[in-house]
Design an enzyme around this catalytic site. Structure first.
Site, PDB file in Angstrom:
ATOM      1  N   ARG A 153       0.859  -1.183   0.000  1.00 56.15           N
ATOM      2  CA  ARG A 153       0.000   0.000   0.000  1.00 56.15           C
ATOM      3  C   ARG A 153       0.894   1.232   0.000  1.00 56.15           C
ATOM      4  NH1 ARG A 153      -3.557  -2.536  -1.690  1.00 56.15           N
ATOM      5  NH2 ARG A 153      -5.498  -3.193  -0.712  1.00 56.15           N
ATOM      6  N   HIS A 161      -1.382   0.869  -9.742  1.00 52.91           N
ATOM      7  CA  HIS A 161      -2.130  -0.028  -8.839  1.00 52.91           C
ATOM      8  C   HIS A 161      -2.874  -1.123  -9.620  1.00 52.91           C
ATOM      9  CE1 HIS A 161      -4.155  -0.332  -4.632  1.00 52.91           C
ATOM     10  NE2 HIS A 161      -3.993  -1.523  -5.195  1.00 52.91           N
TER      11      HIS A 161
HETATM   12  P1  NAP Z   1      -1.829 -11.943   4.119  1.00 51.08           P
HETATM   13  O1  NAP Z   1      -2.020 -13.318   3.600  1.00 51.08           O
HETATM   14  O2  NAP Z   1      -2.669 -11.486   5.257  1.00 51.08           O
HETATM   15  O3  NAP Z   1      -0.279 -11.796   4.496  1.00 51.08           O
HETATM   16  C1  NAP Z   1       0.219 -10.714   5.205  1.00 51.08           C
HETATM   17  C2  NAP Z   1       1.617 -11.037   5.695  1.00 51.08           C
HETATM   18  O4  NAP Z   1       2.155  -9.868   6.335  1.00 51.08           O
HETATM   19  C3  NAP Z   1       1.625 -12.165   6.732  1.00 51.08           C
HETATM   20  O5  NAP Z   1       2.746 -12.985   6.515  1.00 51.08           O
HETATM   21  C4  NAP Z   1       1.778 -11.405   8.051  1.00 51.08           C
HETATM   22  O6  NAP Z   1       2.446 -12.142   9.082  1.00 51.08           O
HETATM   23  C5  NAP Z   1       2.656 -10.250   7.618  1.00 51.08           C
HETATM   24  N1  NAP Z   1       2.551  -9.140   8.567  1.00 51.08           N
HETATM   25  C6  NAP Z   1       1.464  -8.391   8.875  1.00 51.08           C
HETATM   26  N2  NAP Z   1       1.758  -7.489   9.833  1.00 51.08           N
HETATM   27  C7  NAP Z   1       3.070  -7.671  10.133  1.00 51.08           C
HETATM   28  C8  NAP Z   1       3.961  -7.062  11.058  1.00 51.08           C
HETATM   29  N3  NAP Z   1       3.563  -6.065  11.854  1.00 51.08           N
HETATM   30  N4  NAP Z   1       5.223  -7.516  11.107  1.00 51.08           N
HETATM   31  C9  NAP Z   1       5.640  -8.525  10.308  1.00 51.08           C
HETATM   32  N5  NAP Z   1       4.844  -9.148   9.415  1.00 51.08           N
HETATM   33  C10 NAP Z   1       3.574  -8.733   9.341  1.00 51.08           C
HETATM   34  O7  NAP Z   1      -2.044 -10.868   2.961  1.00 51.08           O
HETATM   35  P2  NAP Z   1      -1.852 -11.052   1.366  1.00 51.08           P
HETATM   36  O8  NAP Z   1      -3.057 -11.658   0.763  1.00 51.08           O
HETATM   37  O9  NAP Z   1      -0.539 -11.703   1.101  1.00 51.08           O
HETATM   38  O10 NAP Z   1      -1.819  -9.513   0.900  1.00 51.08           O
HETATM   39  C11 NAP Z   1      -0.839  -8.627   1.420  1.00 51.08           C
HETATM   40  C12 NAP Z   1      -1.154  -7.197   1.002  1.00 51.08           C
HETATM   41  O11 NAP Z   1      -0.889  -6.996  -0.375  1.00 51.08           O
HETATM   42  C13 NAP Z   1      -2.621  -6.779   1.149  1.00 51.08           C
HETATM   43  O12 NAP Z   1      -2.951  -6.449   2.494  1.00 51.08           O
HETATM   44  C14 NAP Z   1      -2.688  -5.570   0.243  1.00 51.08           C
HETATM   45  O13 NAP Z   1      -2.370  -4.403   0.976  1.00 51.08           O
HETATM   46  C15 NAP Z   1      -1.595  -5.847  -0.799  1.00 51.08           C
HETATM   47  N6  NAP Z   1      -2.179  -6.084  -2.147  1.00 51.08           N
HETATM   48  C16 NAP Z   1      -1.835  -5.252  -3.156  1.00 51.08           C
HETATM   49  C17 NAP Z   1      -2.364  -5.470  -4.427  1.00 51.08           C
HETATM   50  C18 NAP Z   1      -1.958  -4.608  -5.583  1.00 51.08           C
HETATM   51  O14 NAP Z   1      -2.532  -4.717  -6.678  1.00 51.08           O
HETATM   52  N7  NAP Z   1      -0.949  -3.769  -5.442  1.00 51.08           N
HETATM   53  C19 NAP Z   1      -3.240  -6.539  -4.657  1.00 51.08           C
HETATM   54  C20 NAP Z   1      -3.565  -7.371  -3.592  1.00 51.08           C
HETATM   55  C21 NAP Z   1      -3.029  -7.150  -2.327  1.00 51.08           C
HETATM   56  P3  NAP Z   1       1.720 -13.430   9.748  1.00 51.08           P
HETATM   57  O15 NAP Z   1       1.631 -14.462   8.638  1.00 51.08           O
HETATM   58  O16 NAP Z   1       2.674 -13.864  10.810  1.00 51.08           O
HETATM   59  O17 NAP Z   1       0.384 -12.972  10.213  1.00 51.08           O
END
Ligand code: NAP
Length: 310
Positions: free
Chosen positions: A225, A273
């Site tokens: 983000r 994005h």
């Molecule tokens: P996810 O499965 O919830 O994975 C998030 C990861 O971040 C998990 O490994 C989590 O750790 C880690 N994390 C969260 N808070 C943390 C902290 N304070 N310290 C260390 N690690 C932390 O999410 P996802 O599906 O992979 O998506 C991730 C993000 O990508 C979304 O939230 C969104 O913002 C972004 N995104 C962007 C696009 C785009 O087009 N640019 C598209 C989709 C998503 P744990 O596993 O230990 O909980």
């Protein structure tokens, strides 16, 4: 028993078609024409809620079509006791991997330098590096980060991932967990990819303090983000060479304002994005599964932990 579609209106026809293909008996209504509020059991929203969802007394679940729920969780009128699910879609996961792998390979094979050389008709015969010589560090080893880690490791890159809790990472991937491990994670990372959710803890994580932990010339890819990044700190780090190049898909203000310095910066690659978007064709399966779960009183797939913020 009705589903209310309250996500982006331009995508409504695609979602309706994909959901009805799974179950022709579904009753789907569209925001703001929901009819009797007590008949709405399940609401599909996009990045945020278009209005007050507490008006639906029998609402059993809120399903987002977005993977990131940072905006949704800040929406007004979000009922506190209704579970929320975020989107995990194999189409979206695959697209994000394509985006990151493409930019990592572009860096490996000197894409920016070769394009600049071609513009000057310069036969730049530099010996290409090999994947095994580059370490890719992924902030966020969740759904998206772990898929990308496996794909990059399969190509021979050294891969490390950082998450809140330790992971059993696959071959060629090292797991780092927790804030204390951030310096070790950053040391030796050549390409830093941000795929964290945006929370109070991760906002501004890409700042001068973190850049100071990296080596000179590190490539930054931010597809998390816009608010993960301190833009002024990045501009300063690009100037000193601490960050060699940045690939940015997300921004604090979107669309990126016309006068923003990133637009014309020679070391910045901008993507509007679009790194990964949810595809109704594949995403509808999980939404339908969650609808059935909500109706049966079961836990949702990919349920958001409101305390953690993702
Ligand atoms: P996810 O499965 O919830 O994975 C998030 C990861 O971040 C998990 O490994 C989590 O750790 C880690 N994390 C969260 N808070 C943390 C902290 N304070 N310290 C260390 N690690 C932390 O999410 P996802 O599906 O992979 O998506 C991730 C993000 O990508 C979304 O939230 C969104 O913002 C972004 N995104 C962007 C696009 C785009 O087009 N640019 C598209 C989709 C998503 P744990 O596993 O230990 O909980």
């Amino acid at each position: 028993m009705a589903i209310l579609y309250a996500a982006e209106p331009e995508d409504a026809a695609g979602w309706q078609q994909s959901l009805l293909a799974l179950d022709a008996g579904l009753e789907i209504r569209h925001w703001p024409d929901w009819g009797k509020a007590e008949e709405i059991d399940f609401v599909i929203v996009g990045g945020k809620s278009p209005g007050d969802l507490s008006v639906f007394p029998n609402l059993r679940a809120i399903q987002s079509t977005w993977a990131g729920v940072n905006h949704l969780l800040r929406s007004d009128g979000l009922p506190a006791d209704v579970p929320i699910a975020r989107m995990v879609d194999r189409g979206l996961t695959g697209s994000m991997a394509e985006f990151v792998v493409y930019h990592v390979l572009d860096e490996l094979r000197d894409g920016p330098a070769l394009r600049a050389a071609q513009a000057e008709r310069n036969w730049l015969m530099a010996i290409p590096r090999q994947a095994a010589g580059l370490t890719v560090g992924i902030l966020g080893l969740g759904t998206l980060g772990s898929d990308i880690a496996a794909k990059l490791a399969g190509l021979g890159f050294k891969v490390r991932g950082w998450s809140r809790s330790p992971k059993e990472a696959g071959p060629g991937i090292t797991s780092f967990a927790g804030a204390d491990s951030l310096p070790a994670f950053c040391t030796g990372t050549d390409i830093l990819v941000c795929l964290l959710p945006l929370t109070a803890e991760t906002e501004n994580i890409l700042d001068a303090k973190l850049f100071a932990l990296l080596g000179d010339g590190t490539v930054l890819i931010n597809a998390g983000r816009g608010a993960h990044l301190n833009e002024d700190d990045l501009l300063a780090a690009l100037k000193t060479g601490r960050i060699g190049r940045a690939v940015l898909d997300v921004f604090r203000t979107e669309p990126l304002p016309e006068g923003h310095p990133f637009w014309r910066h020679p070391q910045v690659t901008i993507s509007p994005h679009v790194a990964a978007i949810t595809r109704a064709g594949t995403g509808a399966e999980d939404i339908y599964a969650n609808f059935r779960r909500a109706m049966a009183g079961q836990n949702l797939l990919n349920q958001v932990d409101r305390d953690k913020g993702y």
